[in-house]
Design a protein around this motif. Structure first.
Motif, PDB file in Angstrom:
ATOM      1  N   PHE A 149       0.960  -1.070   0.028  1.00 28.85           N
ATOM      2  CA  PHE A 149       0.096   0.057   0.044  1.00 28.85           C
ATOM      3  C   PHE A 149       0.801   1.353   0.134  1.00 28.85           C
ATOM      4  O   PHE A 149       0.408   2.281  -0.813  1.00 28.85           O
ATOM      5  CB  PHE A 149      -0.941  -0.143   1.078  1.00 28.85           C
ATOM      6  CG  PHE A 149      -1.794   1.186   1.432  1.00 28.85           C
ATOM      7  CD1 PHE A 149      -3.016   1.369   0.300  1.00 28.85           C
ATOM      8  CD2 PHE A 149      -1.435   2.434   2.141  1.00 28.85           C
ATOM      9  CE1 PHE A 149      -3.788   2.644   0.378  1.00 28.85           C
ATOM     10  CE2 PHE A 149      -2.253   3.428   2.369  1.00 28.85           C
ATOM     11  CZ  PHE A 149      -3.353   3.529   1.282  1.00 28.85           C
ATOM     12  N   ILE A 150       1.895   1.172   0.871  1.00 27.95           N
ATOM     13  CA  ILE A 150       2.911   2.406   0.832  1.00 27.95           C
ATOM     14  C   ILE A 150       3.507   2.619  -0.520  1.00 27.95           C
ATOM     15  O   ILE A 150       3.603   3.722  -1.058  1.00 27.95           O
ATOM     16  CB  ILE A 150       3.781   2.189   2.001  1.00 27.95           C
ATOM     17  CG1 ILE A 150       3.035   2.312   3.238  1.00 27.95           C
ATOM     18  CG2 ILE A 150       4.896   3.344   1.862  1.00 27.95           C
ATOM     19  CD1 ILE A 150       3.923   1.860   4.488  1.00 27.95           C
ATOM     20  N   GLN A 151       4.035   1.452  -1.086  1.00 22.44           N
ATOM     21  CA  GLN A 151       4.561   1.602  -2.363  1.00 22.44           C
ATOM     22  C   GLN A 151       3.833   2.065  -3.495  1.00 22.44           C
ATOM     23  O   GLN A 151       3.942   2.744  -4.306  1.00 22.44           O
ATOM     24  CB  GLN A 151       5.236   0.119  -2.780  1.00 22.44           C
ATOM     25  CG  GLN A 151       6.249  -0.296  -1.812  1.00 22.44           C
ATOM     26  CD  GLN A 151       7.578   0.702  -1.619  1.00 22.44           C
ATOM     27  OE1 GLN A 151       7.844   1.259  -2.792  1.00 22.44           O
ATOM     28  NE2 GLN A 151       8.040   0.888  -0.446  1.00 22.44           N
ATOM     29  N   GLU A 152       2.283   1.685  -3.143  1.00 22.40           N
ATOM     30  CA  GLU A 152       1.451   1.977  -4.451  1.00 22.40           C
ATOM     31  C   GLU A 152       1.155   3.625  -4.470  1.00 22.40           C
ATOM     32  O   GLU A 152       0.992   4.267  -5.289  1.00 22.40           O
ATOM     33  CB  GLU A 152       0.341   1.213  -4.087  1.00 22.40           C
ATOM     34  CG  GLU A 152      -1.031   1.562  -5.219  1.00 22.40           C
ATOM     35  CD  GLU A 152      -0.456   0.898  -6.651  1.00 22.40           C
ATOM     36  OE1 GLU A 152      -0.975   1.632  -7.558  1.00 22.40           O
ATOM     37  OE2 GLU A 152       0.406   0.007  -6.808  1.00 22.40           O
ATOM     38  N   ARG A 153       1.228   4.016  -2.819  1.00 24.95           N
ATOM     39  CA  ARG A 153       1.146   5.439  -2.960  1.00 24.95           C
ATOM     40  C   ARG A 153       2.152   6.226  -3.096  1.00 24.95           C
ATOM     41  O   ARG A 153       2.105   7.445  -3.623  1.00 24.95           O
ATOM     42  CB  ARG A 153       0.804   5.656  -1.111  1.00 24.95           C
ATOM     43  CG  ARG A 153      -0.316   5.045  -0.871  1.00 24.95           C
ATOM     44  CD  ARG A 153      -1.835   5.305  -1.360  1.00 24.95           C
ATOM     45  NE  ARG A 153      -2.021   6.805  -0.654  1.00 24.95           N
ATOM     46  CZ  ARG A 153      -3.088   7.652  -1.151  1.00 24.95           C
ATOM     47  NH1 ARG A 153      -3.822   7.171  -2.284  1.00 24.95           N
ATOM     48  NH2 ARG A 153      -3.287   8.661  -0.479  1.00 24.95           N
ATOM     49  N   LYS A 154       3.340   5.795  -3.104  1.00 26.60           N
ATOM     50  CA  LYS A 154       4.793   6.432  -3.560  1.00 26.60           C
ATOM     51  C   LYS A 154       4.553   6.611  -5.135  1.00 26.60           C
ATOM     52  O   LYS A 154       5.100   7.693  -5.507  1.00 26.60           O
ATOM     53  CB  LYS A 154       5.890   5.967  -3.172  1.00 26.60           C
ATOM     54  CG  LYS A 154       6.140   6.019  -1.754  1.00 26.60           C
ATOM     55  CD  LYS A 154       7.627   5.193  -1.540  1.00 26.60           C
ATOM     56  CE  LYS A 154       7.817   5.331   0.149  1.00 26.60           C
ATOM     57  NZ  LYS A 154       9.169   4.757   0.584  1.00 26.60           N
ATOM     58  N   PHE A 155       4.357   5.840  -6.078  1.00 23.87           N
ATOM     59  CA  PHE A 155       4.327   6.089  -7.393  1.00 23.87           C
ATOM     60  C   PHE A 155       2.880   5.920  -7.988  1.00 23.87           C
ATOM     61  O   PHE A 155       1.993   5.070  -7.901  1.00 23.87           O
ATOM     62  CB  PHE A 155       5.282   4.825  -7.844  1.00 23.87           C
ATOM     63  CG  PHE A 155       6.489   4.790  -7.316  1.00 23.87           C
ATOM     64  CD1 PHE A 155       7.503   5.683  -8.004  1.00 23.87           C
ATOM     65  CD2 PHE A 155       6.899   4.007  -6.351  1.00 23.87           C
ATOM     66  CE1 PHE A 155       8.855   5.614  -7.238  1.00 23.87           C
ATOM     67  CE2 PHE A 155       8.116   4.035  -5.826  1.00 23.87           C
ATOM     68  CZ  PHE A 155       9.184   4.747  -6.447  1.00 23.87           C
ATOM     69  N   ALA A 156       2.781   6.736  -9.005  1.00 25.86           N
ATOM     70  CA  ALA A 156       1.694   6.591  -9.801  1.00 25.86           C
ATOM     71  C   ALA A 156       2.025   6.502 -11.242  1.00 25.86           C
ATOM     72  O   ALA A 156       2.757   7.312 -11.789  1.00 25.86           O
ATOM     73  CB  ALA A 156       0.736   7.785  -9.706  1.00 25.86           C
ATOM     74  N   ASP A 157       1.583   5.442 -12.115  1.00 29.59           N
ATOM     75  CA  ASP A 157       2.102   5.270 -13.451  1.00 29.59           C
ATOM     76  C   ASP A 157       3.481   5.271 -13.625  1.00 29.59           C
ATOM     77  O   ASP A 157       3.771   5.638 -14.669  1.00 29.59           O
ATOM     78  CB  ASP A 157       1.331   6.287 -14.101  1.00 29.59           C
ATOM     79  CG  ASP A 157      -0.094   6.142 -14.228  1.00 29.59           C
ATOM     80  OD1 ASP A 157      -0.714   5.169 -14.347  1.00 29.59           O
ATOM     81  OD2 ASP A 157      -0.579   7.294 -14.303  1.00 29.59           O
ATOM     82  N   GLY A 158       4.082   4.812 -12.557  1.00 25.27           N
ATOM     83  CA  GLY A 158       5.602   4.485 -12.628  1.00 25.27           C
ATOM     84  C   GLY A 158       6.238   5.810 -12.330  1.00 25.27           C
ATOM     85  O   GLY A 158       7.476   5.924 -12.489  1.00 25.27           O
ATOM     86  N   TYR A 159       5.691   6.966 -12.153  1.00 26.39           N
ATOM     87  CA  TYR A 159       6.419   8.077 -11.696  1.00 26.39           C
ATOM     88  C   TYR A 159       6.266   8.301 -10.308  1.00 26.39           C
ATOM     89  O   TYR A 159       5.282   8.310  -9.506  1.00 26.39           O
ATOM     90  CB  TYR A 159       5.932   9.260 -12.280  1.00 26.39           C
ATOM     91  CG  TYR A 159       6.180   9.233 -14.061  1.00 26.39           C
ATOM     92  CD1 TYR A 159       7.347   9.311 -14.555  1.00 26.39           C
ATOM     93  CD2 TYR A 159       5.114   8.624 -14.754  1.00 26.39           C
ATOM     94  CE1 TYR A 159       7.437   9.216 -15.927  1.00 26.39           C
ATOM     95  CE2 TYR A 159       5.306   8.417 -16.116  1.00 26.39           C
ATOM     96  CZ  TYR A 159       6.402   8.787 -16.668  1.00 26.39           C
ATOM     97  OH  TYR A 159       6.634   8.485 -18.057  1.00 26.39           O
ATOM     98  N   ALA A 160       7.428   9.175  -9.593  1.00 25.98           N
ATOM     99  CA  ALA A 160       7.107   9.386  -8.185  1.00 25.98           C
ATOM    100  C   ALA A 160       6.187  10.542  -8.137  1.00 25.98           C
ATOM    101  O   ALA A 160       6.410  11.437  -8.873  1.00 25.98           O
ATOM    102  CB  ALA A 160       8.388  10.125  -7.744  1.00 25.98           C
ATOM    103  N   VAL A 161       5.352  10.647  -7.077  1.00 25.97           N
ATOM    104  CA  VAL A 161       4.157  11.676  -6.864  1.00 25.97           C
ATOM    105  C   VAL A 161       4.535  12.471  -5.872  1.00 25.97           C
ATOM    106  O   VAL A 161       4.916  12.033  -4.723  1.00 25.97           O
ATOM    107  CB  VAL A 161       3.037  10.855  -6.673  1.00 25.97           C
ATOM    108  CG1 VAL A 161       1.861  12.071  -6.438  1.00 25.97           C
ATOM    109  CG2 VAL A 161       2.429  10.024  -7.821  1.00 25.97           C
TER     110      VAL A 161
END
Length: 137
Positions: free
Chosen positions: A101-113
């Motif tokens: 979940f934390i990893q998913e929140r850090k990246f969106a579409d392969g880019y750091a958000v």
């Protein structure tokens, strides 16, 4: 210093030889003490170590005999092993899901958000007026 009687010595030795819970130990020692006291009343004198061991066996034998009679298991029960295994597995799963979940929140579409923080007076016009085809969340 008080000298232990033969009965106290025998009960202490059996208590040390028992491998079970305190509750079961207390019950076994109480029962054994009652049996020895009954035997002393029958004989009419205090029993020696040899007489007690002749009647009940060595402390280790007496402990094993009582454990067999009361059907107390020396090993950890299967239920306890299963419960510990389930708790550990739940902890691992919760940890893994939390990490993902934390990893998913850090990246969106392969880019750091990154969440930009603007001073209200310095807000760029593209933020206040996004293009027509922009996705607004």
């Amino acid at each position: 210093m008080m000298v232990k009687t033969s009965v106290e010595w025998y009960l202490d030795a059996v208590n040390k030889a028992l491998i079970c819970s305190r509750k079961v130990k207390k019950r076994v020692i109480s029962q054994l003490s009652d049996d020895i006291c009954g035997l002393e009343e029958e004989y009419g004198h205090e029993l020696s170590r040899e007489e007690i061991e002749a009647q009940f066996g060595s402390p280790e034998e007496a402990a094993n005999g009582f454990l067999k009679v009361t059907e107390v298991r020396k090993k950890v029960s299967a239920k306890r092993i299963i419960a510990i295994f389930l708790v550990v597995m739940c902890a691992v799963i919760i940890g893994y899901v939390g990490y993902e979940f934390i990893q998913e929140r850090k990246f969106a579409d392969g880019y750091a958000v990154e969440t930009p923080v603007y001073n209200i007076e310095e807000v760029p016009s593209e933020v206040t007026n996004p293009p027509e085809d922009a996705k607004v969340y």
